[in-house]
Structure formats: C-alpha cells, structure tokens
Design a protein around this motif. Structure first.
Motif, PDB file in Angstrom:
ATOM      1  N   ARG A  23      -7.410   1.417   9.687  1.00 29.16           N
ATOM      2  CA  ARG A  23      -6.755   2.167   8.608  1.00 29.16           C
ATOM      3  C   ARG A  23      -7.128   1.645   7.224  1.00 29.16           C
ATOM      4  O   ARG A  23      -7.104   2.382   6.251  1.00 29.16           O
ATOM      5  N   TYR A  24      -7.480   0.353   7.141  1.00 28.55           N
ATOM      6  CA  TYR A  24      -7.884  -0.182   5.843  1.00 28.55           C
ATOM      7  C   TYR A  24      -9.244   0.380   5.416  1.00 28.55           C
ATOM      8  O   TYR A  24      -9.460   0.676   4.236  1.00 28.55           O
ATOM      9  N   SER A  25     -10.143   0.515   6.371  1.00 28.17           N
ATOM     10  CA  SER A  25     -11.449   1.118   6.067  1.00 28.17           C
ATOM     11  C   SER A  25     -11.297   2.590   5.716  1.00 28.17           C
ATOM     12  O   SER A  25     -11.976   3.106   4.824  1.00 28.17           O
ATOM     13  N   VAL A  26     -10.399   3.269   6.442  1.00 29.66           N
ATOM     14  CA  VAL A  26     -10.110   4.672   6.144  1.00 29.66           C
ATOM     15  C   VAL A  26      -9.588   4.799   4.717  1.00 29.66           C
ATOM     16  O   VAL A  26     -10.031   5.661   3.942  1.00 29.66           O
ATOM     17  N   LEU A  27      -8.652   3.923   4.350  1.00 32.55           N
ATOM     18  CA  LEU A  27      -8.082   3.965   3.004  1.00 32.55           C
ATOM     19  C   LEU A  27      -9.137   3.655   1.942  1.00 32.55           C
ATOM     20  O   LEU A  27      -9.145   4.268   0.864  1.00 32.55           O
ATOM     21  N   LEU A  28     -10.033   2.727   2.237  1.00 38.55           N
ATOM     22  CA  LEU A  28     -11.091   2.386   1.285  1.00 38.55           C
ATOM     23  C   LEU A  28     -11.974   3.596   0.982  1.00 38.55           C
ATOM     24  O   LEU A  28     -12.294   3.875  -0.183  1.00 38.55           O
ATOM     25  N   THR A 151      -0.336   4.744  -0.309  1.00 38.25           N
ATOM     26  CA  THR A 151      -0.437   5.827  -1.287  1.00 38.25           C
ATOM     27  C   THR A 151      -0.553   5.269  -2.704  1.00 38.25           C
ATOM     28  O   THR A 151      -1.201   5.881  -3.562  1.00 38.25           O
ATOM     29  N   ALA A 152       0.036   4.107  -2.959  1.00 36.22           N
ATOM     30  CA  ALA A 152      -0.102   3.486  -4.284  1.00 36.22           C
ATOM     31  C   ALA A 152      -1.530   3.028  -4.518  1.00 36.22           C
ATOM     32  O   ALA A 152      -2.087   3.207  -5.615  1.00 36.22           O
ATOM     33  N   MET A 347       5.061   4.564 -16.414  1.00 41.68           N
ATOM     34  CA  MET A 347       4.794   5.916 -15.930  1.00 41.68           C
ATOM     35  C   MET A 347       4.197   5.879 -14.524  1.00 41.68           C
ATOM     36  O   MET A 347       4.607   6.619 -13.622  1.00 41.68           O
ATOM     37  N   PHE A 348       3.237   4.976 -14.332  1.00 38.92           N
ATOM     38  CA  PHE A 348       2.557   4.947 -13.044  1.00 38.92           C
ATOM     39  C   PHE A 348       3.300   4.112 -12.002  1.00 38.92           C
ATOM     40  O   PHE A 348       3.097   4.301 -10.806  1.00 38.92           O
ATOM     41  N   PHE A 349       4.155   3.228 -12.438  1.00 40.18           N
ATOM     42  CA  PHE A 349       5.115   2.614 -11.514  1.00 40.18           C
ATOM     43  C   PHE A 349       5.977   3.714 -10.908  1.00 40.18           C
ATOM     44  O   PHE A 349       6.217   3.757  -9.692  1.00 40.18           O
ATOM     45  N   ALA A 350       6.431   4.634 -11.765  1.00 37.90           N
ATOM     46  CA  ALA A 350       7.240   5.770 -11.295  1.00 37.90           C
ATOM     47  C   ALA A 350       6.451   6.649 -10.340  1.00 37.90           C
ATOM     48  O   ALA A 350       6.983   7.136  -9.336  1.00 37.90           O
ATOM     49  N   MET A 351       5.174   6.861 -10.643  1.00 33.23           N
ATOM     50  CA  MET A 351       4.348   7.704  -9.782  1.00 33.23           C
ATOM     51  C   MET A 351       4.259   7.136  -8.366  1.00 33.23           C
ATOM     52  O   MET A 351       4.313   7.878  -7.379  1.00 33.23           O
ATOM     53  N   ALA A 352       4.104   5.822  -8.259  1.00 32.95           N
ATOM     54  CA  ALA A 352       4.058   5.193  -6.940  1.00 32.95           C
ATOM     55  C   ALA A 352       5.358   5.431  -6.182  1.00 32.95           C
ATOM     56  O   ALA A 352       5.354   5.654  -4.963  1.00 32.95           O
ATOM     57  N   TRP A 355       5.391   9.108  -4.684  1.00 34.28           N
ATOM     58  CA  TRP A 355       4.629   9.358  -3.457  1.00 34.28           C
ATOM     59  C   TRP A 355       5.205   8.616  -2.261  1.00 34.28           C
ATOM     60  O   TRP A 355       5.068   9.060  -1.118  1.00 34.28           O
ATOM     61  N   GLY A 356       5.883   7.506  -2.502  1.00 37.37           N
ATOM     62  CA  GLY A 356       6.628   6.872  -1.413  1.00 37.37           C
ATOM     63  C   GLY A 356       7.759   7.761  -0.939  1.00 37.37           C
ATOM     64  O   GLY A 356       8.005   7.904   0.267  1.00 37.37           O
ATOM     65  N   ILE A 357       8.456   8.389  -1.886  1.00 31.89           N
ATOM     66  CA  ILE A 357       9.530   9.331  -1.539  1.00 31.89           C
ATOM     67  C   ILE A 357       8.978  10.491  -0.733  1.00 31.89           C
ATOM     68  O   ILE A 357       9.549  10.897   0.287  1.00 31.89           O
ATOM     69  N   LEU A 358       7.853  11.034  -1.174  1.00 34.50           N
ATOM     70  CA  LEU A 358       7.276  12.183  -0.472  1.00 34.50           C
ATOM     71  C   LEU A 358       6.900  11.826   0.965  1.00 34.50           C
ATOM     72  O   LEU A 358       7.159  12.595   1.896  1.00 34.50           O
ATOM     73  N   MET A 359       6.270  10.661   1.152  1.00 33.53           N
ATOM     74  CA  MET A 359       5.859  10.261   2.495  1.00 33.53           C
ATOM     75  C   MET A 359       7.055  10.105   3.429  1.00 33.53           C
ATOM     76  O   MET A 359       6.947  10.311   4.641  1.00 33.53           O
TER      77      MET A 359
END
Length: 429
Positions: A23-28, A151-152, A347-352, A355-359
């Motif tokens: 999964r780490y390679s997939v994420l990369l 996702t972050a 702003m981008f702390f909030a964005m992370a 997407w955690g909420i969405l997942m």
C-alpha cells in the motif's frame, strides 16, 4: 469491529512491524500522479500574466482560461467515479494521466484564446477522471486507522504542487518562455501512467506482491475483498445520502478559497506587492510549503483524534480566515507573506481533517461515485472562483481587497456547514 477482530488486527500490526507494504508503493504512485496533476494545472497561475500579454486578454478573460479547465474537471468528477466503480481504478487512472499529459503539452502550442479554452477544457476532462479513482484505491488498500494519514500524504500535493509550480514555471518562463513550461511537463505523466497500469491491481488480493498478512489485516479491518461479486449500489441510492451533500457543500466552499488563493496569489504578489518574477517564484512558494506541513500534521492528528475531526476543521478554518484578512490589510509586503504562510498552514490542516471525515463516512464500495460527487462540488468552486475574483479585482481598479473578502466569507461558511455533520452518520449501501 468486535474485540476478537481488534486482537487480530493488533497481532497483525505487531507481526508486520515497520516493513514496507504494498500500500505504501501504491500511495507513492498515486502521490506522483497527483503531483503532476497539480504541476500541470498550477503553472497556469504563473503563466497567466505572460499569456495575457501574448494573447492580448484582460484579467476577466484570463480567469476564463482557468474556468475552462475547471468546467471539464468538474464535469468529469462523477463520470470518473462511476468509471472507477464499474471498470476499476487502475484503468481509469492510467488513461486519465495519459490524456491530460497530452493536453498539457498541447497547451504550449496555443496562439489564440478560443483554442486555449478548448485545450484547457479537454485537459480538465482527463484530470477530472483521476481523483475519485485514486481515493477508491486508497480506501481499498489502507485500513481505516491509516486512511487519514494516507489521504493527507496524497493531499500534500495540493500545496506542494503549487509551490513547485511557481518555482518551476518562473525558472522556465524566465529562460525559455511560457510555451516551453507546458510542453515539457506533459512528458513525465506518460511514464507515471505506464507504471501505474503495470503495478496496480483493482483488488488488493489480486496484487502479486501482497502478503497474506497484509490481506488479513484488511479483512480484520472489515474490508470485503470479494466486493466485485456483489450487486452494485444503485446510483439513485447514493444520491439520497444527506451526508454526501453536506460534504459536497463543505468542499465547494473550501475550494472557493483554495482555488482563489492558488490562482491569483502569484498575480497578487507581482501587481500589488510589486515583487519581481524571480521573487514571486520564491515568495509564492513559501505559503504552499507551509500548507504542506499543515496537511501532513493534519493527517497525523486526523487519525489520532478521529472523534474531534469536525471541531478541528471548524477551528482551523476560522483561524485561517482570520490570517487571510491580515494578509491583505497589512501594509508591509513581507508581513503579508508571513500571514499568508500562517493562513495556509491552518487552511490545509483543515483540509486533511475534511478528507479523514470523508473516508470515515463513505464505504469503499461506493467511494468512486461518492467521492466524485463530493469533488464535483469542490471543483465547481474552481469554475466560479477565479473569474469572480478576476471580476472583483478588475471592477475595483486592481485592488484585491474584495477578492480576499470573498475567500474569507467562503472559508467561514465551510466551517458553519461542517458543524451540521453528525459524527456517527455513515452513508448507507
């Protein structure tokens, strides 16, 4: 998850230790795909003043160039998610990257505004098919305890991409002109597309490099690796999920600020703060690098403080809006950049967090279509935000104050909608 599954998951985690997982390679690879998707779209922000001069177009028409991309990008969020759910994300991502890379290079050959609008629309079509497929892949390969960070990490390109884009674009434009930027950036995407198709599998259990321990870890987390044998969830049932529309609204309002911030920041620094092209390349990158740190820290805390994600999003969005106000109201140019950096971090702390909420709220089975709907809401902001800001700037005689107020109101509104989410609400399939 019941207690026996908790014990199983814990034992699996202990037995695997810190070994590198598939999964780490997939994420990369997903991260690289996202990185070049942002590079390919964000170099336009630095190129706009030069394109405007070459094509003899004003700021409103320059905003239309950005909107042309977002019309295609937004229009294909939901079809891209449907294709990912039906045919698998592997094919969708590979074809999407190939498509947009071709149109990235073609952008460099454009000599007229109408042709530019067509090319950027078609470029957006390719990029629009990619996001939902990538989120579906993350949802399939990562257990729930790691999805916030995954996702972050993927979302870090939302800030790293613009930061690199202004540096790369400023350097290449200064040496060779804006045409060369687009022609050159189309090439790496083709290599990424080929690698993805070769390495990815739609179902983790079909991946030749997956160990039995990794598969067992996913099963213990509740993953159904035989989901392809189930009847698909009807699209109308997905559309009736209230949480989906709440999240689409949040992302729409957030992205009004994000795309306004990203699209007009270089022009703001050059025209209002009177930075040179070279200085703009550096100073415009710094807030986005701060945003990258905010994204990664947000992903870490998203997994550690899952029950507090909603309130963390609300708090950091409001703080970010406050520093956006200070950015345009301060007289000193260097102080303005400092406030941009702080605003970008929060702003981008909030964005992370988002997407955690969405997942947590969207099951893997419908992640393609559901995340496509949510991202459609966000990208509609990309359609309206740049031209509205361009109009506000032009109608106020070149002042960016009203454009900043527009972004601030949108960000605070996204926090207000987030407060209506219920923590235990999950889409039903």
């Amino acid at each position: 998850m019941n207690s026996s599954n908790d014990v199983t998951a814990g034992a699996l985690a202990a037995s695997q230790g810190k070994t590198w997982k598939v999964r780490y390679s997939v994420l990369l690879l997903i991260w690289l795909g996202w990185l070049f998707s942002f590079l390919d779209r964000m170099v336009m922000s630095v190129s706009l003043p030069f394109i405007g001069k070459d094509l003899n177009i004003d700021t409103t028409e320059q905003g239309l160039i950005i909107s042309a991309f977002f019309i295609g990008y937004a229009a294909f969020q939901i079809p891209g998610g449907w294709l990912a759910d039906k045919f698998g994300p592997r094919k969708v991502m590979s074809i999407a990257i190939t498509w947009w890379s071709i149109f990235t290079s073609l952008t460099g050959f454009v000599l007229t505004l109408p042709f530019m609008l067509v090319i950027r629309f078609l470029f957006g079509v390719g990029e629009g098919c990619f996001p939902a497929a990538s989120w579906k892949t993350i949802s399939a390969y990562f257990p729930s305890k790691e999805r916030g960070r995954a996702t972050a990490i993927q979302s870090s390109v939302n800030t790293l991409g613009p930061a690199l884009a202004v540096i790369v674009a400023a350097g290449i434009i200064g040496a060779f002109g804006w045409h060369t930027v687009f022609i050159a950036l189309g090439i790496p995407g083709l290599l990424i597309a080929v690698t993805m198709y070769w390495y990815f599998r739609d179902n983790p259990k079909d991946h030749p490099a997956m160990s039995q321990q990794e598969i067992d870890e996913l099963v213990a987390d509740g993953a159904n690796l035989t989901a392809s044998q189930e009847a698909p969830t009807p699209f109308m049932k997905i559309l009736t999920q209230p949480v989906l529309w709440q999240m689409a609204a949040i992302w729409f309002l957030f992205d009004i600020t994000f795309w306004g911030f990203s699209s007009w920041l270089p022009s703001y620094l050059m025209k209002v703060r009177e930075f040179s092209l070279a200085k703009t390349g550096v100073m415009a990158a710094i807030p986005f690098l701060c945003g990258t740190v905010g994204t990664l820290l947000g992903g870490y805390f998203s997994d550690k403080l899952k029950s507090q994600r909603k309130w963390l999003y609300v708090a950091t969005s409001v703080i970010s809006a406050g520093f956006l106000y200070m950015t345009y109201s301060v007289e000193d140019a260097n102080s303005a950049v400092m406030f941009q950096c702080i605003s970008s971090f929060f702003m981008f702390f909030a964005m992370a967090m988002f997407w955690g909420i969405l997942m947590d709220h969207i099951p893997t089975k419908i992640m393609g279509r559901a995340s496509g709907i949510v991202n459609f809401g966000g990208q509609m902001a990309g359609v309206v935000s740049p031209p509205i800001m361009g109009f506000l700037i032009q109608s106020s005689g070149g002042s960016y104050n009203s454009a900043f107020i527009f972004m601030i109101v949108a960000l605070v509104a996204s926090a207000a909608v987030t407060m209506t989410l219920k923590s235990d609400t999950r889409a039903q399939v």
